[in-house]
Design a protein around this motif. Sequence first.
Motif, PDB file in Angstrom:
ATOM      1  N   UNK A  35      -4.265  -3.759   9.218  1.00 49.38           N
ATOM      2  CA  UNK A  35      -5.377  -4.311   8.467  1.00 49.38           C
ATOM      3  C   UNK A  35      -5.057  -5.904   8.055  1.00 49.38           C
ATOM      4  N   UNK A  36      -6.132  -6.589   7.495  1.00 48.83           N
ATOM      5  CA  UNK A  36      -5.687  -7.798   7.248  1.00 48.83           C
ATOM      6  C   UNK A  36      -4.661  -7.973   6.191  1.00 48.83           C
ATOM      7  N   UNK A  37      -4.183  -8.905   6.108  1.00 47.79           N
ATOM      8  CA  UNK A  37      -3.304  -9.463   5.098  1.00 47.79           C
ATOM      9  C   UNK A  37      -3.772  -9.760   3.785  1.00 47.79           C
ATOM     10  N   UNK A  38      -3.002  -9.142   2.626  1.00 45.58           N
ATOM     11  CA  UNK A  38      -3.580  -9.457   1.215  1.00 45.58           C
ATOM     12  C   UNK A  38      -2.923 -10.374   0.538  1.00 45.58           C
ATOM     13  N   UNK A  39      -3.622 -11.672   0.118  1.00 44.40           N
ATOM     14  CA  UNK A  39      -2.750 -12.658  -0.384  1.00 44.40           C
ATOM     15  C   UNK A  39      -1.224 -13.013   0.229  1.00 44.40           C
ATOM     16  N   UNK A  62      10.607  -7.806  -2.038  1.00 42.07           N
ATOM     17  CA  UNK A  62       9.512  -7.459  -0.847  1.00 42.07           C
ATOM     18  C   UNK A  62       9.945  -8.369   0.468  1.00 42.07           C
ATOM     19  N   UNK A  63       9.763  -7.526   1.439  1.00 43.06           N
ATOM     20  CA  UNK A  63       9.736  -8.035   2.841  1.00 43.06           C
ATOM     21  C   UNK A  63       8.352  -7.783   3.623  1.00 43.06           C
ATOM     22  N   UNK A  64       7.696  -8.703   3.916  1.00 42.49           N
ATOM     23  CA  UNK A  64       6.236  -8.428   4.481  1.00 42.49           C
ATOM     24  C   UNK A  64       5.917  -9.362   5.566  1.00 42.49           C
ATOM     25  N   UNK A  65       4.652  -9.017   6.340  1.00 45.64           N
ATOM     26  CA  UNK A  65       4.362 -10.006   7.156  1.00 45.64           C
ATOM     27  C   UNK A  65       3.924  -9.199   8.381  1.00 45.64           C
ATOM     28  N   UNK A  80       9.962  -3.111  -1.293  1.00 42.80           N
ATOM     29  CA  UNK A  80       8.583  -2.839  -0.688  1.00 42.80           C
ATOM     30  C   UNK A  80       8.885  -3.537   0.775  1.00 42.80           C
ATOM     31  N   UNK A  81       8.639  -2.772   1.829  1.00 40.63           N
ATOM     32  CA  UNK A  81       8.720  -3.526   3.064  1.00 40.63           C
ATOM     33  C   UNK A  81       7.386  -3.033   3.660  1.00 40.63           C
ATOM     34  N   UNK A  82       6.726  -4.174   4.231  1.00 42.75           N
ATOM     35  CA  UNK A  82       5.186  -3.773   4.699  1.00 42.75           C
ATOM     36  C   UNK A  82       4.858  -4.853   5.913  1.00 42.75           C
ATOM     37  N   UNK A 141       3.170   0.767   6.921  1.00 38.99           N
ATOM     38  CA  UNK A 141       2.736   0.115   8.107  1.00 38.99           C
ATOM     39  C   UNK A 141       3.923  -0.885   8.670  1.00 38.99           C
ATOM     40  N   UNK A 142       5.064  -0.215   8.754  1.00 41.75           N
ATOM     41  CA  UNK A 142       6.134  -0.761   9.562  1.00 41.75           C
ATOM     42  C   UNK A 142       6.352  -0.140  10.826  1.00 41.75           C
ATOM     43  N   UNK A 143       6.474  -0.877  11.758  1.00 40.10           N
ATOM     44  CA  UNK A 143       6.565  -0.377  13.231  1.00 40.10           C
ATOM     45  C   UNK A 143       7.892  -0.455  13.652  1.00 40.10           C
ATOM     46  N   UNK A 144       8.599   0.675  14.050  1.00 37.51           N
ATOM     47  CA  UNK A 144      10.025   0.735  14.417  1.00 37.51           C
ATOM     48  C   UNK A 144      10.352   1.182  15.878  1.00 37.51           C
ATOM     49  N   UNK A 145      11.070   0.683  16.635  1.00 37.43           N
ATOM     50  CA  UNK A 145      11.298   0.839  17.892  1.00 37.43           C
ATOM     51  C   UNK A 145      12.649   0.634  18.472  1.00 37.43           C
ATOM     52  N   UNK A 146      13.521   1.548  18.993  1.00 41.15           N
ATOM     53  CA  UNK A 146      14.868   1.294  19.418  1.00 41.15           C
ATOM     54  C   UNK A 146      15.184   2.417  20.365  1.00 41.15           C
ATOM     55  N   UNK A 147      16.372   2.006  21.097  1.00 40.47           N
ATOM     56  CA  UNK A 147      16.589   2.661  22.188  1.00 40.47           C
ATOM     57  C   UNK A 147      17.941   3.452  22.183  1.00 40.47           C
ATOM     58  N   UNK A 148      18.872   3.289  20.931  1.00 36.66           N
ATOM     59  CA  UNK A 148      20.029   3.779  21.391  1.00 36.66           C
ATOM     60  C   UNK A 148      20.136   5.074  20.254  1.00 36.66           C
TER      61      UNK A 148
END
Length: 479
Positions: A162-166, A218-221, A248-250, A273-280
Amino acid sequence: MGKLTSANKIFQSMDRKTRMIILLCFLLGMTNLKAQIITYDVPQEINDTNKFVRPSGEYKVELSLDGQTFVPFVYEMPAMHVTNNSKTTAWCNFSFSGKIQVKVTPLNQKPELINILPKSAGINAIIKNGSAVFTISKPGHYSVEFEEGIYIEHPLFIFANPLEENPPQPNQKDVIYFEPGYHEIGEKYTVPSGKTVYIHGGAFVKGQIYSENSENITIRGRGILSGEEYPPRTADHMIMMRNAENIKIEGITIIHAPRYNITLRGKNHIVSNVKMMGWWFSTDGTSTGDNAIIENCFFKVNDDAVKLYSSNTYVRDCVIWQMENGAPFMISWNGRNDFENCYVSDIDVIRVEHQWDNENLAVICAIHGGEAHISHFLFDNIRISNSNWRIFHLVTRPNRWGKWNPEKGSISDMTFKNITYDGSPRIKNLIMGHDSNHPIYNLTFQNITIDGNIVSSRNQEEYFIIDDENTKNINFKTP
């Protein structure tokens, strides 16, 4: 104010039909005004010579809106572990609103089939002139697949945010701002209370974020946090908060985690809305404290996607691609303190790559070797596809991760309803209490569909192994 009052009087004097037409035109105009696509620049360090993250050699993606075409960058990671089934993983990341067209072109093959997952999104794509074309009208995480089967060698994910808010601005007070570009922050980048860490969609941050005895962070972006080059299973977690409240992580994407992607100790957390990708092995997704919400997230991880280890945890509207190790939902290995009230709903497990008979390989799993009493869980509307393993493995017994108490440690009062499993599992579901001091009891399975068959008390033995001696009051209900 006088002009507004006059306009309002004129509007009110109109007949109802005219007012409705004006309102409809206004709303349509607002919709068109807001419809947009935002793509992000990519640091020059992400190039063909980068062995961890590079431009995709498999796919090109184009987005169209109102006659305008946007070409988001398509990232690609090569597999890192000998057991990984995917040879590469590719993704593109953008933000949008409105209704847009997506065009995906495979660069090394002529497509003969196309599937968009999750199925619940209801997206129908067509193949036209060597490309897959489809439309999306709401944010989501979509897997675009030109291969069939449980194991996909070259997946592509569309992360339609989604578009970021503020969004915060550079130099804003209490904001740590990572602007577009490449940043190295080290293995333990410490964030104090009250700060917002903003990772711009064009920012690539190599490092790990840490805080202790803190609150209101907050961690976001829309940018990327990467754990590349950190030693697997021995490095720290990608985001680690100890004794922390109101975290909050977004919106960000986390890749190449050497261990957990997100570990939040304390309480009152939101991961959205956090995307997580790992291999191990040990690249778990999330582990949170009490009173946590995990929503609209994407997981392609090689250990437990979501650890349900704390009270009042809500998990909803997530998409999970479970790799060869771990469980989409792990309830306990070693729970020490009683916990309860976990709610999991509207989940799409789009792929489960389990292929060997290990105890932690199930969609919903507990190998409870601790002394906690774990109770009052609800799983509702879970859709499982591209799997040939089992849904449930719920047992109490000693294990290498738990501190076994001979007198206590039990599981009770759980409901599993509206769960659909597409496929024929090779292993039966197992429900088993270890002994009279470590029972499992009061479980309800309602509207569980496996390979098109609804499980009931009459046919449960076809799909379940249940220990009657230390496993009590297990009920099967049809819709």
